[in-house]
Design a protein around this motif. Structure first.
Motif, PDB file in Angstrom:
ATOM      1  N   MET A  38       0.889  -1.130  -0.033  1.00 50.15           N
ATOM      2  CA  MET A  38      -0.010   0.026  -0.054  1.00 50.15           C
ATOM      3  C   MET A  38       1.028   1.291  -0.097  1.00 50.15           C
ATOM      4  O   MET A  38       1.736   1.283   0.866  1.00 50.15           O
ATOM      5  N   PRO A  39       0.470   2.226  -0.897  1.00 50.72           N
ATOM      6  CA  PRO A  39       1.459   3.578  -0.747  1.00 50.72           C
ATOM      7  C   PRO A  39       1.016   4.319   0.322  1.00 50.72           C
ATOM      8  O   PRO A  39      -0.022   4.345   0.802  1.00 50.72           O
ATOM      9  N   ALA A  54      -5.530   3.547   7.929  1.00 51.20           N
ATOM     10  CA  ALA A  54      -5.023   3.149   6.671  1.00 51.20           C
ATOM     11  C   ALA A  54      -4.360   1.630   6.824  1.00 51.20           C
ATOM     12  O   ALA A  54      -4.547   0.396   6.396  1.00 51.20           O
ATOM     13  N   SER A  55      -3.533   1.532   8.016  1.00 50.65           N
ATOM     14  CA  SER A  55      -2.690   0.314   8.686  1.00 50.65           C
ATOM     15  C   SER A  55      -3.722  -0.551   8.922  1.00 50.65           C
ATOM     16  O   SER A  55      -3.707  -1.876   8.419  1.00 50.65           O
ATOM     17  N   VAL A  56      -4.925  -0.492   9.468  1.00 53.20           N
ATOM     18  CA  VAL A  56      -6.036  -1.343   9.876  1.00 53.20           C
ATOM     19  C   VAL A  56      -6.782  -1.653   8.642  1.00 53.20           C
ATOM     20  O   VAL A  56      -7.031  -3.155   8.628  1.00 53.20           O
ATOM     21  N   THR A  91       6.256   8.000   6.372  1.00 53.54           N
ATOM     22  CA  THR A  91       5.947   9.164   5.681  1.00 53.54           C
ATOM     23  C   THR A  91       6.044   9.187   4.310  1.00 53.54           C
ATOM     24  O   THR A  91       5.630  10.201   3.454  1.00 53.54           O
ATOM     25  N   LYS A  92       6.467   8.046   3.617  1.00 55.38           N
ATOM     26  CA  LYS A  92       6.880   8.320   2.138  1.00 55.38           C
ATOM     27  C   LYS A  92       6.997   6.711   1.790  1.00 55.38           C
ATOM     28  O   LYS A  92       6.948   5.673   2.560  1.00 55.38           O
ATOM     29  N   GLY A  93       6.868   6.334   0.399  1.00 55.13           N
ATOM     30  CA  GLY A  93       7.389   5.205   0.052  1.00 55.13           C
ATOM     31  C   GLY A  93       5.946   4.212   0.000  1.00 55.13           C
ATOM     32  O   GLY A  93       4.714   4.590   0.123  1.00 55.13           O
ATOM     33  N   THR A  94       6.239   3.047   0.109  1.00 56.57           N
ATOM     34  CA  THR A  94       5.089   1.868   0.222  1.00 56.57           C
ATOM     35  C   THR A  94       5.412   1.275   1.423  1.00 56.57           C
ATOM     36  O   THR A  94       6.303   0.842   1.951  1.00 56.57           O
ATOM     37  N   VAL A  95       4.246   0.813   1.961  1.00 57.00           N
ATOM     38  CA  VAL A  95       4.159  -0.433   3.181  1.00 57.00           C
ATOM     39  C   VAL A  95       3.890  -1.517   2.656  1.00 57.00           C
ATOM     40  O   VAL A  95       3.132  -1.797   1.660  1.00 57.00           O
ATOM     41  N   THR A  96       4.456  -2.795   3.352  1.00 56.92           N
ATOM     42  CA  THR A  96       4.160  -3.902   3.070  1.00 56.92           C
ATOM     43  C   THR A  96       3.586  -4.791   4.255  1.00 56.92           C
ATOM     44  O   THR A  96       3.995  -4.583   5.324  1.00 56.92           O
ATOM     45  N   ALA A 109     -10.867 -18.268  12.583  1.00 58.89           N
ATOM     46  CA  ALA A 109      -9.389 -18.298  12.251  1.00 58.89           C
ATOM     47  C   ALA A 109      -8.854 -16.990  12.842  1.00 58.89           C
ATOM     48  O   ALA A 109      -9.472 -15.935  12.781  1.00 58.89           O
ATOM     49  N   SER A 110      -7.547 -16.856  13.181  1.00 63.88           N
ATOM     50  CA  SER A 110      -6.865 -15.574  13.740  1.00 63.88           C
ATOM     51  C   SER A 110      -5.530 -15.531  12.746  1.00 63.88           C
ATOM     52  O   SER A 110      -4.891 -16.548  12.511  1.00 63.88           O
ATOM     53  N   TYR A 111      -5.239 -14.333  12.706  1.00 67.88           N
ATOM     54  CA  TYR A 111      -3.855 -14.198  11.922  1.00 67.88           C
ATOM     55  C   TYR A 111      -3.259 -12.756  12.442  1.00 67.88           C
ATOM     56  O   TYR A 111      -3.981 -11.910  12.985  1.00 67.88           O
ATOM     57  N   GLU A 112      -2.068 -12.965  12.418  1.00 64.34           N
ATOM     58  CA  GLU A 112      -0.915 -11.775  12.717  1.00 64.34           C
ATOM     59  C   GLU A 112      -0.605 -11.286  11.330  1.00 64.34           C
ATOM     60  O   GLU A 112      -0.283 -11.520  10.448  1.00 64.34           O
ATOM     61  N   ILE A 113      -0.695  -9.864  11.550  1.00 69.63           N
ATOM     62  CA  ILE A 113      -0.336  -8.957  10.123  1.00 69.63           C
ATOM     63  C   ILE A 113       0.656  -7.995  10.643  1.00 69.63           C
ATOM     64  O   ILE A 113       0.459  -7.121  11.452  1.00 69.63           O
ATOM     65  N   VAL A 114       2.115  -8.256  10.045  1.00 70.06           N
ATOM     66  CA  VAL A 114       3.061  -7.269  10.476  1.00 70.06           C
ATOM     67  C   VAL A 114       3.158  -6.418   9.113  1.00 70.06           C
ATOM     68  O   VAL A 114       3.470  -6.801   7.957  1.00 70.06           O
ATOM     69  N   ILE A 115       3.168  -5.008   9.425  1.00 68.39           N
ATOM     70  CA  ILE A 115       3.498  -3.980   8.254  1.00 68.39           C
ATOM     71  C   ILE A 115       4.415  -3.495   8.394  1.00 68.39           C
ATOM     72  O   ILE A 115       4.925  -2.933   9.538  1.00 68.39           O
TER      73      ILE A 115
END
Length: 141
Positions: A38-39, A54-56, A91-96, A109-115
């Protein structure tokens, strides 16, 4: 019967308006790992930082796709709980975001999401739980 590949292709083709508006793109979709980018630009709060919401959204997208992959052809996934810890700003770029399973049951079902940012620094850690509900075998059209 719906295969994991069919679900992955459906998810890529039907991201929905919010995900499209935010620029979320699925990169890798397997039953054990779902990855998307996500940008930061366009998804910031007034101070120019990546918006926590946005992260959520990214995290819920990843967790929901992962849960759908693991639900099986006779079930579908709906989010029932999500939380997020914001560790640092971007503040810039892209997050994964990377979603990995914590628990894969018949009805939950439960998941961990690391950004992470482009330097690999953790921006946010989220956890989502999805209910896996039975599909109606005779839906009303």
């Amino acid at each position: 019967m719906t295969t994991a590949e069919e679900i992955a292709e459906f998810a890529r083709a039907n991201m929905g308006a919010l995900n499209e508006r935010m620029g979320i793109e699925l990169v890798d979709v397997t039953p054990d790992r779902v990855v998307a980018t996500m940008p930061v630009e366009g998804n910031t709060q007034p101070y120019g930082l990546l918006h926590g919401g946005a992260s959520v959204v990214l995290a819920e997208t990843l967790g929901s796709v992962a849960a759908a992959l693991n639900a099986g052809p006779d079930r579908f996934a709906v989010g029932v709980d999500i939380n997020a810890t914001h560790h640092r700003s971007a503040t810039k770029g892209t997050v994964t975001g990377v979603a990995t399973p914590l628990h894969r049951g018949r009805s939950m079902a439960s998941y961990e999401i690391v950004i992470s940012d482009e330097e690999g620094r953790r921006v946010c850690t989220s956890r989502i739980t999805c209910a896996l509900l039975a599909r109606d075998p005779n839906p009303q059209g």
